[in-house]
Design an enzyme around this catalytic site. Sequence first.
Site, short mmCIF file in Angstrom:
data_model
loop_
_atom_site.label_atom_id
_atom_site.label_comp_id
_atom_site.label_asym_id
_atom_site.label_seq_id
_atom_site.Cartn_x
_atom_site.Cartn_y
_atom_site.Cartn_z
N SER A 1 7.23 -5.00 7.35
CA SER A 1 6.86 -5.94 8.42
C SER A 1 7.66 -7.23 8.39
O SER A 1 7.11 -8.33 8.19
CB SER A 1 5.37 -6.21 8.35
OG SER A 1 4.70 -5.00 8.41
N ASP B 1 5.29 -3.42 11.53
CA ASP B 1 3.85 -3.15 11.68
C ASP B 1 3.41 -3.11 13.15
O ASP B 1 2.46 -2.41 13.50
CB ASP B 1 2.99 -4.14 10.88
CG ASP B 1 3.38 -5.59 11.09
OD1 ASP B 1 4.34 -5.87 11.84
OD2 ASP B 1 2.74 -6.47 10.48
N ARG C 1 0.82 -1.21 0.00
CA ARG C 1 0.00 0.00 0.00
C ARG C 1 0.85 1.25 0.00
O ARG C 1 1.86 1.33 0.70
CB ARG C 1 -0.88 0.04 1.25
CG ARG C 1 -2.27 -0.49 0.99
CD ARG C 1 -3.16 -0.34 2.18
NE ARG C 1 -2.48 -0.59 3.42
CZ ARG C 1 -2.84 -0.05 4.58
NH1 ARG C 1 -3.87 0.77 4.65
NH2 ARG C 1 -2.19 -0.34 5.69
#
Length: 440
Positions: free
Chosen positions: A130, A184, A68
């Site tokens: 992450s 994350d 994203r």
Amino acid sequence: MSSLIFALTDEQVQRIRSVFLSEMELGLTKEGQQQSSLLMENTFLPELPNGHETGEFLALDLGGTNFRVMYLRLEDGQFVEEDAQMFEVDESTRLGEGTRLFDFLAACVHQFLQERHPDGRHFELGFTFSFPMTQKSLDVGLLQTWTKSFNASGCVGEDAVRMLNDALQRRGNVNVDVVAIMNDTTGTLVQGAALDARCAIGVILGTGSNAAYIERVDRVRKWEGEHNGIKEVVVDIEWGAFGDNGVLDFVKTDVDKAVDELSLLVHSFTFEKYFGGKYLGEVLRQCVLKAHERGVLLEQLSERVRTAGAFTTKHVSMLEKDTIDGTISHCETVLGALEQSYSPADLVILRYICACVTVRASVLISACLSVLLQRLEREECSIAVDGSLFKLHPRLATLMERAIATLAPGRKFTLFLAEDGSGKGAGLVAAVARRLRSRN
Ligand code: GLC
């Protein structure tokens, strides 16, 4: 049946807790960090949002099969504008050459900016990456190992920020400055703290699993170099790797071994494979196979059920929904989709096995969280959680609340969903990074 459904005894749970604490302590020392299965990384984030964060930031979120790119506008710590675009990272990109992966990320950033902000203005960017990293500072993160569904070559030991910057340079025409890289769980903790000032733990229960928490700097004994008088820092535990050195073998079952053998990166991330969203469906399927072998479930297995990956974590949630509602409709849907014939008794046993898989997951997670709550010694502590497993499972949160309350008696805590910690958290960390930079 008990060996089949691998219920944990109270003694085992207490042993997990004490092993987790000693692995954490070992992981925070310079000499011990190699022996600890926990990667215990200093994130170099010494502060959480203070409610004054203002400005426009870009955020990137890489960890699963979707990447994203986000534009976030903050005013006094609140998100007043958000715009995001999702790009699928296909398997050949996830498993191919590292430079190709980072070129892909750069191309996505470029496309996003061309389409949404073509004026070429400068952005500070927070990068949620992450995976386990060794951070050297807030904007340097060396990849320790890939996890989940990534295994791109030439990246281990390299700084993900440098690889991103190099790719952005190759692409050209992208006016951004990567000011922070984070996990994350750090993003979730930061987003959680923006929502609830008592938040000191961020947890991801998604495809993978991990937690970050606020640690006293004097306990981070491996930290070399300047501390600049700071008292606390966010530590990324990387609990997914808990047990990789064998310390959790006393709870490892044949089911867990089979799940590991079928995974992309075998013999690593032991704890995560016990319950992470990428694996929980397979844990259930392996239990189903065992129960079948022992003659207690399903007379004949369908081809689909024999195939690895047939059950997903979504199926676990669906079967659990039936257990809660006292219905069988979801079981029927799941088995129907897998072309599996069944008897009424099969449905009862299947739901039971699924409940056991769920309860084990909740107890394992809660064992670690209860240790963190005791270590933090706060009067009240909120735990921010994000991730599809947590969001979609109909009673994981409730089971965790009960288990944590039992395991950390007297500790006041709240478990809450910090939606999109990895996206919004990255924006907030970029804002905190700006504040830190302005002081230097
Ligand atoms: C894996 C990664 C870890 C991440 C977690 C949740 O365990 O190693 O860094 O936080 O997945 O996405």
